[in-house]
Design a protein around this motif. Structure first.
Motif, PDB file in Angstrom:
ATOM      1  N   ARG A 298       5.323  29.022   9.285  1.00  0.00           N
ATOM      2  CA  ARG A 298       3.917  29.192   8.908  1.00  0.00           C
ATOM      3  C   ARG A 298       2.982  28.629   9.989  1.00  0.00           C
ATOM      4  N   LEU A 301       3.028  30.998  12.860  1.00  0.00           N
ATOM      5  CA  LEU A 301       2.241  32.188  12.528  1.00  0.00           C
ATOM      6  C   LEU A 301       0.759  31.954  12.827  1.00  0.00           C
ATOM      7  N   ALA A 302       0.268  30.795  12.433  1.00  0.00           N
ATOM      8  CA  ALA A 302      -1.129  30.461  12.710  1.00  0.00           C
ATOM      9  C   ALA A 302      -1.386  30.402  14.212  1.00  0.00           C
ATOM     10  N   ARG A 305      -1.765  33.904  15.653  1.00  0.00           N
ATOM     11  CA  ARG A 305      -3.083  34.478  15.398  1.00  0.00           C
ATOM     12  C   ARG A 305      -4.146  33.854  16.308  1.00  0.00           C
ATOM     13  N   ALA A 336       4.351  37.949   3.571  1.00  0.00           N
ATOM     14  CA  ALA A 336       4.001  36.549   3.291  1.00  0.00           C
ATOM     15  C   ALA A 336       5.210  35.654   3.495  1.00  0.00           C
ATOM     16  N   HIS A 338       6.371  31.884   1.933  1.00  0.00           N
ATOM     17  CA  HIS A 338       6.068  30.875   0.910  1.00  0.00           C
ATOM     18  C   HIS A 338       6.926  29.634   1.142  1.00  0.00           C
ATOM     19  N   SER A 349       1.506  28.913   0.942  1.00  0.00           N
ATOM     20  CA  SER A 349       1.896  30.246   1.390  1.00  0.00           C
ATOM     21  C   SER A 349       1.000  30.679   2.539  1.00  0.00           C
ATOM     22  N   SER A 350       1.544  31.529   3.386  1.00  0.00           N
ATOM     23  CA  SER A 350       0.782  32.090   4.503  1.00  0.00           C
ATOM     24  C   SER A 350       0.986  33.593   4.536  1.00  0.00           C
ATOM     25  N   ASP A 351      -0.085  34.322   4.842  1.00  0.00           N
ATOM     26  CA  ASP A 351       0.053  35.757   5.049  1.00  0.00           C
ATOM     27  C   ASP A 351       0.875  36.011   6.297  1.00  0.00           C
TER      28      ASP A 351
END
Length: 492
Positions: A298, A301-302, A305, A336, A338, A349-351
């Motif tokens: 997660r 992932l950030a 982006r 997602a 989780h 959770s993260s998209d």
């Protein structure tokens, strides 16, 4: 038994232990590698179903034995700047911050000494690798990685330094100066690593070093270009930048990238230019993007982006490029991720990036498997064998998994292939290692007539080159003495 400690990280400890394991194995000595405590995000699954640092699996290969959890009883896998997952004897026990682990070292020490005892009893020789530097005086209390271990088991120590970094004599003399008297006495000699040039010009410095310290220089190892060894943790220093490469591959250098050795076959292939793209760098135009494994899916992932990768991937696919996600990369490609149990960080959770119709939930039970199978992508006809391993906490579910990327020999399917054939995702580390699978995946990515490449053969040849360097450049008589194997090695 002999321990190799380094003046710095990446001084060559792992490579020298690998070389010594192969040198002893060639002479019929039953030898085992041992790293009491390792901090790394590149790991491997052992024959006894646990997890150890990838470098110790390579050293086991050099020693001619199956990888075992006793070869690396304590593995720390960082999941933030101040915390890590703690793995004892191959299995995760908890997440801890640095201060908590410092207090926990008494428990970890028992695991180290238990593994040490079994290896000494079961093998003729044990080659031990330290971690970082023994001169980190702030970490000396309860140390189990360097001199604390050596003192506990009465082990002689070789000190290795990297001359290519510069300041090699300062590294060696300074390290000795920061050791206690008993630790200093334990150092039996020096090895200088990665030398290029005329050895005669170095000789006055070697003579001074021996006079100044009273310690022998065991030898000077040359800079060996073109070695294909799996890195313990750090990303490769250099970019490939191959002239005339016909397939361009971009890999985001995630902050918690794990098992980046998955990309070694792409970096080694003569027709492929594979680059790691760091923070602040613009994702380049390429034929293939590979999202690698991650210890903090997660958070990474950030990071993707923030660094423009979501837009870059969308643009890449719009223009017909191919995309592969491996392990954490597979999870990122779904809808997602989780983490209700705080397995990798704060609960929540993260998209995902949303390119595959699946979701992943992180689970406390880590799945560890060595697996074999075959690629299930179009054009393979079941003839592209794969062999690798799974190391993941995530359980992925969703319609995308109905079109798998692999058919495994244990009857399971793995991963997913998108309906348009542009995206492939798998939990399998080692996806590119088998020659037939590598050729098929390169063909899928756009390289129709890829030259054959045997990555396992390249790694074996590199291990042999290291052992040859030991034979040619180190004092093997002294090595035999310190291992207590003079007679065995002299008659081999």
């Amino acid at each position: 038994m002999l321990m190799v400690q380094g003046c710095t990280s990446d001084a060559g400890k792992s490579a020298l232990v690998t070389a010594l394991c192969r040198w002893l194995h060639r002479r019929g000595v039953a030898v085992a590698p041992f790293k009491p405590q390792n901090m790394a995000l590149n790991s491997a699954v052992t024959a006894d179903g646990g997890e150890i640092g990838r470098a110790q699996a390579v050293q086991a290969q050099a020693a001619g034995v199956a990888a075992h959890t006793d070869f690396n009883p304590v593995l720390l896998k960082p999941n933030s700047d101040t915390g890590a997952q703690v793995i004892l004897h191959g299995h995760a026990v908890c997440n801890m911050d640095a201060r908590g682990y410092h207090d926990y070292k008494r428990v970890a020490r028992e695991a180290v000494l238990a593994s040490h005892g079994r290896l000494v009893e079961g093998f003729d020789a044990v080659v031990v690798e330290g971690a970082g530097s023994p001169a980190e005086i702030n970490l000396r209390a309860n140390d189990i990685a360097n001199m604390g271990y050596a003192e506990a088991v009465d082990c002689p120590v070789l000190l290795i330094a990297d001359i290519d970094r510069g300041g090699v004599f300062a590294h060696l003399v300074g390290t000795l100066a920061l050791l206690s008297p008993s630790e200093r006495a334990r150092v039996v000699g020096f090895v200088i690593n990665r030398f290029r040039g005329d050895i005669a010009l170095l000789q006055p410095g070697l003579d001074w070093l021996e006079r100044e310290t009273g310690k022998p220089v065991l030898g000077v190892l040359p800079y060996l270009h073109g070695l294909h060894l799996e890195a313990e943790d750090a990303l490769p220093r250099e970019r490939t930048g191959k002239a005339g490469a016909r397939l361009r591959v971009a890999v985001p250098a995630l902050p918690r990238i794990s098992n980046h050795n998955d990309l070694d076959p792409l970096r080694a292939h003569p027709q492929v230019d594979c680059v790691f793209v760091g923070p602040g760098e613009i994702p380049p135009a390429c034929d293939l993007i590979v999202l690698p494994g991650s210890k903090s899916t997660r958070a990474d992932l950030a990071w993707l982006r923030r660094n423009g990768w979501a837009e870059a991937i969308a643009r890449h696919l719009r223009y017909g490029g191919k995309l592969i996600g491996i392990c954490g990369g597979l999870q990122m490609l779904g809808r997602a991720v989780h983490d209700p149990l705080s397995i990798e960080g704060e609960p929540g959770s993260s998209d995902g990036l949303g390119w595959l119709d699946l979701e992943t939930e992180l689970d406390s039970h880590k799945q560890l498997r060595n697996v074999r199978g075959r690629l299930a992508i179009d054009g393979c006809d079941g003839d592209a064998a794969v062999a690798g391993y799974e190391i993941h906490c995530g359980i992925s579910r969703g319609p995308a998994l109905a079109s798998p990327a692999l058919r495994l020999d244990d009857g399971r399917d793995d991963g997913a292939v998108s309906a348009d054939g542009q995206i492939l995702a798998s939990y399998l580390h080692g996806l590119f290692d088998e020659p037939a699978a590598l050729a098929a995946l390169l063909r899928w990515a756009g390289l129709a007539d890829a030259e054959p490449l045997d990555m396992r053969g390249l790694r074996e040849a590199s291990i042999d080159r290291l052992a040859d360097a030991v034979e040619a450049h180190l004092d093997t008589g002294r090595l035999a003495h310190w291992f207590g194997l003079q007679e065995a090695l002299c008659t081999a």
